[in-house]
Design an enzyme around this catalytic site. Structure first.
Site, PDB file in Angstrom:
ATOM      1  N   ARG A  90       0.856  -1.198   0.000  1.00  0.00           N
ATOM      2  CA  ARG A  90       0.000   0.000   0.000  1.00  0.00           C
ATOM      3  C   ARG A  90       0.889   1.245   0.000  1.00  0.00           C
ATOM      4  NH1 ARG A  90      -3.835   0.162   5.030  1.00  0.00           N
ATOM      5  NH2 ARG A  90      -5.045  -1.374   3.889  1.00  0.00           N
ATOM      6  N   ARG A 159      -1.634   6.768   9.787  1.00  0.00           N
ATOM      7  CA  ARG A 159      -1.863   6.285   8.422  1.00  0.00           C
ATOM      8  C   ARG A 159      -1.927   7.464   7.452  1.00  0.00           C
ATOM      9  NH1 ARG A 159      -3.956   1.159   8.258  1.00  0.00           N
ATOM     10  NH2 ARG A 159      -3.118  -0.045   9.980  1.00  0.00           N
ATOM     11  N   LYS A 222      -3.491   1.933  14.997  1.00  0.00           N
ATOM     12  CA  LYS A 222      -3.468   2.902  13.896  1.00  0.00           C
ATOM     13  C   LYS A 222      -4.130   4.216  14.310  1.00  0.00           C
ATOM     14  CE  LYS A 222      -6.164  -0.167  11.672  1.00  0.00           C
ATOM     15  NZ  LYS A 222      -6.955  -0.839  10.642  1.00  0.00           N
ATOM     16  N   LYS A 224      -5.778   7.788  12.410  1.00  0.00           N
ATOM     17  CA  LYS A 224      -6.138   8.309  11.086  1.00  0.00           C
ATOM     18  C   LYS A 224      -6.538   9.775  11.159  1.00  0.00           C
ATOM     19  CE  LYS A 224      -7.451   3.818   9.262  1.00  0.00           C
ATOM     20  NZ  LYS A 224      -8.509   2.987   8.682  1.00  0.00           N
ATOM     21  N   CYS A 439     -15.423  -2.857   0.028  1.00  0.00           N
ATOM     22  CA  CYS A 439     -14.027  -3.099   0.387  1.00  0.00           C
ATOM     23  C   CYS A 439     -13.465  -4.234  -0.469  1.00  0.00           C
ATOM     24  CB  CYS A 439     -13.917  -3.438   1.863  1.00  0.00           C
ATOM     25  SG  CYS A 439     -14.503  -5.101   2.226  1.00  0.00           S
ATOM     26  N   CYS A 445      -8.037 -10.499   1.355  1.00  0.00           N
ATOM     27  CA  CYS A 445      -8.094 -10.039   2.738  1.00  0.00           C
ATOM     28  C   CYS A 445      -8.236 -11.231   3.696  1.00  0.00           C
ATOM     29  CB  CYS A 445      -9.264  -9.080   2.943  1.00  0.00           C
ATOM     30  SG  CYS A 445      -9.341  -8.540   4.665  1.00  0.00           S
ATOM     31  N   CYS A 484     -16.468  -7.971   6.245  1.00  0.00           N
ATOM     32  CA  CYS A 484     -16.435  -8.277   7.681  1.00  0.00           C
ATOM     33  C   CYS A 484     -16.782  -6.994   8.441  1.00  0.00           C
ATOM     34  CB  CYS A 484     -15.055  -8.831   8.077  1.00  0.00           C
ATOM     35  SG  CYS A 484     -13.809  -7.572   8.413  1.00  0.00           S
ATOM     36  N   CYS A 488     -13.978  -1.318   6.385  1.00  0.00           N
ATOM     37  CA  CYS A 488     -13.014  -0.594   5.548  1.00  0.00           C
ATOM     38  C   CYS A 488     -13.675   0.306   4.504  1.00  0.00           C
ATOM     39  CB  CYS A 488     -12.070  -1.570   4.871  1.00  0.00           C
ATOM     40  SG  CYS A 488     -11.066  -2.464   6.075  1.00  0.00           S
TER      41      CYS A 488
END
Ligand code: SRM
Ligand code: SF4
Length: 586
Positions: A90, A159, A222, A224, A439, A445, A484, A488
């Site tokens: 990424r 991120r 993380k 953001k 996503c 994934c 899930c 995302c």
């Protein structure tokens, strides 16, 4: 820019708890020597396509995820082969801004080292899937040669900083985009591990000061940061750990409302995990924003939960310690309290597709990309476009692609080129599709429990047919599908969302706002597509009949009390089958 004090508190040698009492991931970071681990050695082991031990976790900080092709898992296991290990890489692209040459460079790297083309993400960057271990260093050096990198694109760090502003639209937009880039630069880890491992540069002496802002444990989780300019909430600012909402008067950027504690991720089996909307707690002047982001990140670094990883996000720190505590901590570190937040109004989230004219007369065209996936014919069409188009590109947080800075005298020529390449329809796609996000999910994934990206075209077809039965074709609804509950594609901010539970089964969430400022509620658990249409059918019918002029579906559900009914169970659904299946030919 006026000089602002640095608010950084170096806690690198001042951990409040012994590392031995912390979560295993914290111990791993502590012994990793500032994210080095044994990654460099593991890359050379040609016996396996994987990297050993702790290294997959550490590599996330370098923007790389170890995955395997889940479509092939059971077949390979039957044949006693190891899973088809591969890596997702990424990039970090602050504000999603690229040149056409950089796009072409990424395209070449994708063709050489990756599978499934390029994938534009919901945080306006690009992922490459299916990269083999032995190609990683070459790929990373190729990315470096394009003036890009992947550091901190994943991991327990700040991120990619997202920014809703197309810098070319106005001077305010440009300023906000500059601040977003400055914030990203300020928050990236400084460890030399990245250059040593991926660029094979000589090791510099490491020590306590190698990453002073983060310290040896980096963040608990993380973090953001995102910048938005009202009235467009394209980044979903209320889903960020730290959201900065531009306050603009005329042509002047006055500053930012500070929004804290947003996040989507939840676990279905833990009641104390939940999506949360960020709250607006104050206002700062514009120039302060990058340092302020570091200050807030420092608070989370020092107070976030390092024992229970599922409660480690900033939203839980705020719920545990309270907004008053947070404001006092901010005031202490900043030397003064925050000014009060100013009124803001958002009118939409999602992108404005098609052409927009900037204040300087140049044009900006946003092309719709289904689920952000650029592969096969589309990859070739875009490569052909960018070989001639020398302008700038912006990726959006809704997985779309924007051509920016087009001078008026070349607009017609570019439009012709888009027509020739059969790309022009992407400027004005079918409206419901343009309001839909999904996503990545399967097959890459590792956390996916159901399909998302690959299922979206089929579900959209069904969804559009159901809308048509009620004459709702002209009423776009924000629809998001994830494999899930991690969220995302920011499902809990949509009017309608499906989150995967098992192959073919989803939780159905309803009632988020069209502007992304109200959370959707769980309406039914473990439902398949037939059950989903059965549940939506009467709601669409009632919405079509009873809505007020201009009222969005999510708002209608809340006003009409439709969401106050008991959570629908699959058993109840099975007992009351509607003729919907036949009406839609499912
Ligand atoms: Fe995400 C984990 C893909 C945006 C919340 N996310 C993952 C991983 C890396 C799976 C993993 O940990 O093994 C997924 C890789 C799939 C693949 O094969 O590529 C993944 N997330 C994505 C992307 C590519 C989705 C997309 O379709 O575009 C997005 C990449 C963003 C980027 O460029 O940085 C992506 N992820 C998000 C967002 C949306 C956002 O940030 O605006 C969220 C919700 C906001 C939030 O963070 O709360 C999000 N991803 C998660 C979570 C849940 C975190 C939590 O607090 O519980 C996980 C799981 C985790 O971290 O443990 C996760
Ligand atoms: Fe994977 Fe779940 Fe994120 Fe989808 S929402 S990409 S399935 S972690």
């Amino acid at each position: 820019m006026s000089q602002r004090p640095s608010f950084t508190v170096d806690r690198s040698s001042d951990l409040s708890q012994p590392v031995s009492e912390l979560h295993d991931n914290e111990k791993l970071k502590a012994r990793s020597n500032y994210l080095r681990g044994t990654i460099a050695g593991g890359l050379k082991d040609s016996v396996t396509g994987a990297v050993p031990g702790d290294d997959p976790l550490l590599m996330k900080f370098h923007g790389i995820y170890q995955q395997d092709d889940r479509d092939l898992r059971s077949d390979r296991a039957r044949r006693k082969l190891e899973p088809l290990y591969q890596f997702m890489v990424r990039m970090r692209i602050p504000g999603g801004r690229l040149s056409a040459a950089q796009w072409l460079g990424i395209d070449r790297l994708a063709r050489r080292f990756a599978e499934r083309g390029l994938r534009i993400t919901t945080r306006q960057t690009i992922q490459l899937h299916g990269v083999r271990k032995w190609h990683l260093q070459l790929l990373m050096q190729g990315i470096r040669d394009l003036g890009l990198d992947t550091i901190a694109a994943c991991g327990d760090d700040s991120r990619g900083v997202v920014c809703g502003a197309n810098p070319a639209l106005s001077t305010v937009h440009r300023r906000v985009a500059e601040l977003a880039t400055a914030t990203s630069q300020r928050l990236i880890p400084k460890t030399g591990a990245y250059r040593e491992i991926w660029y094979e540069e000589s090791a510099m002496p490491s020590g306590a000061s190698e990453d002073p802002t983060y310290g040896p444990l980096y963040l608990p989780r993380k973090f953001k940061v995102g910048y938005a300019i009202p009235p467009i909430n394209d980044i979903d600012v209320y889903g960020q750990d730290l959201g900065l909402i531009a306050i603009v008067e005329g042509d002047t950027l006055l500053g930012f409302n500070v929004c804290v504690g947003g996040g989507m991720g939840q676990l279905d089996n833990r009641e104390d995990s939940y999506p949360r909307l960020a709250e607006q707690l104050g206002f700062i002047e514009a120039d302060e924003a990058p340092a302020f982001a570091e200050l807030v990140m420092g608070i989370q670094r020092d107070f976030g939960d390092r024992k229970d990883r599922h409660r480690a996000r900033f939203k839980y720190t705020l719920d545990r310690l309270g907004n008053d505590w947070f404001l006092a901590e901010v005031a202490a570190r900043r030397g003064q309290p925050l000014a009060p937040a100013q009124p803001v109004t958002f009118t939409q989230n999602g992108d404005q597709l098609g052409w927009t004219e900037g204040a300087d007369g140049r044009w900006h065209g946003t092309l719709y990309i289904e689920s952000g996936r650029v592969q096969h014919a589309l990859q070739d069409q875009l490569a052909a476009l960018f070989q001639q188009y020398g302008g700038r590109i912006r990726l959006t947080t809704n997985q779309n692609l924007q051509l920016t800075d087009v001078p008026p005298e070349t607009l017609a020529q570019l439009q012709n080129r888009l027509d020739d390449l059969e790309l022009a329809h992407r400027l004005a796609p079918e409206e419901q599709a343009a309001h839909t996000l999904s996503c990545v999910a399967l097959p890459t994934c590792g956390l996916a429990m159901a399909e998302a990206e690959r299922y979206t075209p089929a579900f959209l077809d069904l969804f559009n047919r159901l809308k048509a039965l009620h004459g709702l074709q002209q009423s776009p609804m924000t629809l998001r599908i994830t494999g899930c509950p991690n969220g995302c594609a920011r499902p809990y901010l949509a009017e309608i969302a499906l989150t995967g539970r098992a192959p073919g089964l989803y939780n159905l969430y309803l009632g988020g706002s069209y502007h992304g400022d109200r959370l959707a509620q769980l309406y039914a658990g473990n439902v398949d597509e037939v059950q989903i249409t059965e549940l939506l059918d009467p709601l669409f019918e009632s919405y079509a009949r009873n809505r007020h002029a201009g009222e969005h579906f999510g708002d209608y559900l809340v006003r009409s009390g439709a969401l106050e009914q008991q959570l629908v169970t699959t058993t109840a659904l099975q007992q009351s089958r509607s003729p919907q299946r036949n009406r839609l030919n499912i």
